[in-house]
Design an enzyme around this catalytic site. Structure first.
Site, mmCIF file in Angstrom:
data_model
loop_
_atom_site.group_PDB
_atom_site.id
_atom_site.type_symbol
_atom_site.label_atom_id
_atom_site.label_comp_id
_atom_site.label_asym_id
_atom_site.label_seq_id
_atom_site.Cartn_x
_atom_site.Cartn_y
_atom_site.Cartn_z
ATOM 1 N N GLY A 88 0.837 -1.198 0.000
ATOM 2 C CA GLY A 88 0.000 0.000 0.000
ATOM 3 C C GLY A 88 0.867 1.240 0.000
ATOM 4 O O GLY A 88 1.591 1.494 0.969
ATOM 5 N N SER A 135 -1.027 -3.128 14.540
ATOM 6 C CA SER A 135 -0.317 -2.002 15.156
ATOM 7 C C SER A 135 -1.011 -1.524 16.419
ATOM 8 O O SER A 135 -0.396 -0.881 17.282
ATOM 9 C CB SER A 135 -0.188 -0.845 14.160
ATOM 10 O OG SER A 135 -1.453 -0.499 13.612
ATOM 11 N N ALA A 176 -9.640 -0.506 2.104
ATOM 12 C CA ALA A 176 -10.749 0.147 1.416
ATOM 13 C C ALA A 176 -10.936 1.563 1.953
ATOM 14 O O ALA A 176 -10.758 1.816 3.147
ATOM 15 C CB ALA A 176 -12.028 -0.654 1.612
ATOM 16 N N ASP A 195 -8.250 -3.851 14.527
ATOM 17 C CA ASP A 195 -8.521 -5.025 15.359
ATOM 18 C C ASP A 195 -9.355 -6.061 14.609
ATOM 19 O O ASP A 195 -9.027 -7.254 14.600
ATOM 20 C CB ASP A 195 -9.230 -4.599 16.649
ATOM 21 C CG ASP A 195 -8.443 -3.570 17.423
ATOM 22 O OD1 ASP A 195 -7.375 -3.917 17.937
ATOM 23 O OD2 ASP A 195 -8.879 -2.398 17.476
ATOM 24 N N ARG A 246 -19.017 2.328 9.665
ATOM 25 C CA ARG A 246 -17.775 1.686 10.069
ATOM 26 C C ARG A 246 -17.839 0.183 9.779
ATOM 27 O O ARG A 246 -16.849 -0.419 9.359
ATOM 28 C CB ARG A 246 -17.548 1.928 11.567
ATOM 29 C CG ARG A 246 -16.254 1.360 12.121
ATOM 30 C CD ARG A 246 -16.075 1.786 13.566
ATOM 31 N NE ARG A 246 -14.892 1.180 14.141
ATOM 32 C CZ ARG A 246 -14.854 -0.028 14.675
ATOM 33 N NH1 ARG A 246 -15.947 -0.768 14.691
ATOM 34 N NH2 ARG A 246 -13.741 -0.503 15.190
ATOM 35 N N GLY A 283 -0.171 4.418 -0.200
ATOM 36 C CA GLY A 283 -0.909 5.631 0.128
ATOM 37 C C GLY A 283 -0.144 6.471 1.130
ATOM 38 O O GLY A 283 1.070 6.293 1.316
ATOM 39 N N ASP A 302 -1.841 5.387 19.875
ATOM 40 C CA ASP A 302 -2.735 5.974 20.876
ATOM 41 C C ASP A 302 -2.002 6.170 22.207
ATOM 42 O O ASP A 302 -2.184 7.183 22.893
ATOM 43 C CB ASP A 302 -3.956 5.074 21.099
ATOM 44 C CG ASP A 302 -4.593 4.651 19.795
ATOM 45 O OD1 ASP A 302 -5.662 5.157 19.452
ATOM 46 O OD2 ASP A 302 -3.992 3.799 19.110
ATOM 47 N N SER A 303 -1.167 5.191 22.565
ATOM 48 C CA SER A 303 -0.398 5.293 23.804
ATOM 49 C C SER A 303 0.625 6.419 23.717
ATOM 50 O O SER A 303 0.890 7.116 24.708
ATOM 51 C CB SER A 303 0.304 3.963 24.096
ATOM 52 O OG SER A 303 -0.649 2.934 24.317
#
Length: 322
Positions: free
Chosen positions: A18, A152, A89, A132, A97, A20, A157-158
């Site tokens: 990918g 990942s 996608a 997830d 979602r 992108g 976030d942490s």
């Protein structure tokens, strides 16, 4: 396409599927960090992926030496040590979602088998959102064990949480230890029970004559982390730099066999009674992948939120047949 690669010089091979914003940012971070001797960026859009690779190659003088390759041929990923999936996608107007998850999982059914066939011994890192659910589906699609295919998760976030804590207390981010666990999404949960600064529990951290963190302040920081991606997307359309460097951190832990503790998304097996679902908890990551999840102490409130997060992920995965 790079030819005449001497396998004696090649070293570790990293393939990123990918090209992108996320995939290109990850390739850039990996090149600067020097995490692999051979970096492949693979995408169905041949002209774009080759242009991205060429742009990276032009900066080769200023970074650790590496072979950079851009290709639309899946054969270019053969014999990789680590394969990272960033392709996914794109969410369309009016698409939920759950709809996005369904489209992404269908894409994984086409993408994953040829990659596993060409790199049967690789560690696979899933970055594509919803990470997830995508990771849970990818495990069944690929047939790989959970230690060798994981997501990942909440590593980024942490990092966002630690940055906010460090900013509040005027300390270096590296001295903050705190985790966001659960879903990489709206139901993620901060582990305040075990968060600390330089070994001092943050709930005991004092600033001036009083405690630095009130319940209101903790809730505010938690919401800022949950909403961080929305804030970035609203301003620039996508998140890419931070997920690029955070994913690179995971790759370093694998290729350098660091056995680093990172909150990656791995299939849980009776973690505080939670199992049969992919979500993030602190996990030892090294050359064999995500090898062991740590059962850190959690409060009843945190465990309740994590169970709710697991139920949400499981419901979506089950609705897709995974």
């Amino acid at each position: 396409m790079i030819s005449n690669i001497d396998s004696r010089r090649e070293g570790s091979k990293l393939s990123i599927v990918g090209a992108g914003a996320v995939g290109s940012s990850l390739a850039y971070a990996a090149m600067i960090e020097g995490v692999a001797r051979h970096i492949v960026l693979e995408d169905i859009n041949g002209p774009k992926v080759r242009a991205e690779a060429l742009d990276l190659i032009h900066g080769g003088q200023f970074v650790p030496e590496a072979l950079i390759e851009g290709s639309d041929d899946v054969d270019s990923t053969a014999d990789s040590d680590v394969v990272v999936i960033t392709a996914g996608a794109k969410q369309q107007p009016g698409q939920s979602r759950l709809d996005l998850a369904g489209s992404t999982v269908k894409l994984m059914q086409n993408i994953l088998p040829p990659l596993v066939e060409r790199s049967p011994d690789a560690i696979f890192l899933m970055v594509t959102n919803p990470v997830d659910v995508t990771t849970q589906a990818a495990l069944k699609i690929s047939g790989l064990p959970p230690s060798r295919l994981f997501g990942s998760g909440t590593v980024l976030d942490s990092s966002r949480l630690r940055q906010l804590i460090a900013e509040t207390c005027a300390v270096a981010t590296g001295n903050v230890h705190a985790y966001m666990c659960g879903e990489h999404g709206d139901s993620e949960t901060p582990m305040w029970s075990t968060a600390s600064i330089g070994g001092v529990p943050i709930l005991d951290w004092k600033f001036g004559n009083g405690k630095c963190f009130t319940g209101e302040k903790l809730d505010e920081m938690s919401q800022r982390v949950v909403n961080a991606a929305y804030e970035v997307i609203e301003g620039k359309g996508a998140t890419n730099f931070a997920i690029g460097v955070s994913s690179c951190r995971i790759i370093k832990a694998i290729l350098r066999d660091e056995r680093a503790v990172l909150p990656v998304s791995r299939m849980l097996t009776n973690w505080h009674g939670i199992g049969g679902v992919c979500m993030s908890v602190p996990t030892i990551v090294g050359a064999r992948g995500a090898v062991r999840q740590l059962e850190l102490e959690v409060s009843e409130s945190e465990l309740s939120q994590l169970r709710a997060s697991a139920d949400q992920i499981r419901e979506t995965a089950t609705s897709l047949g995974y």
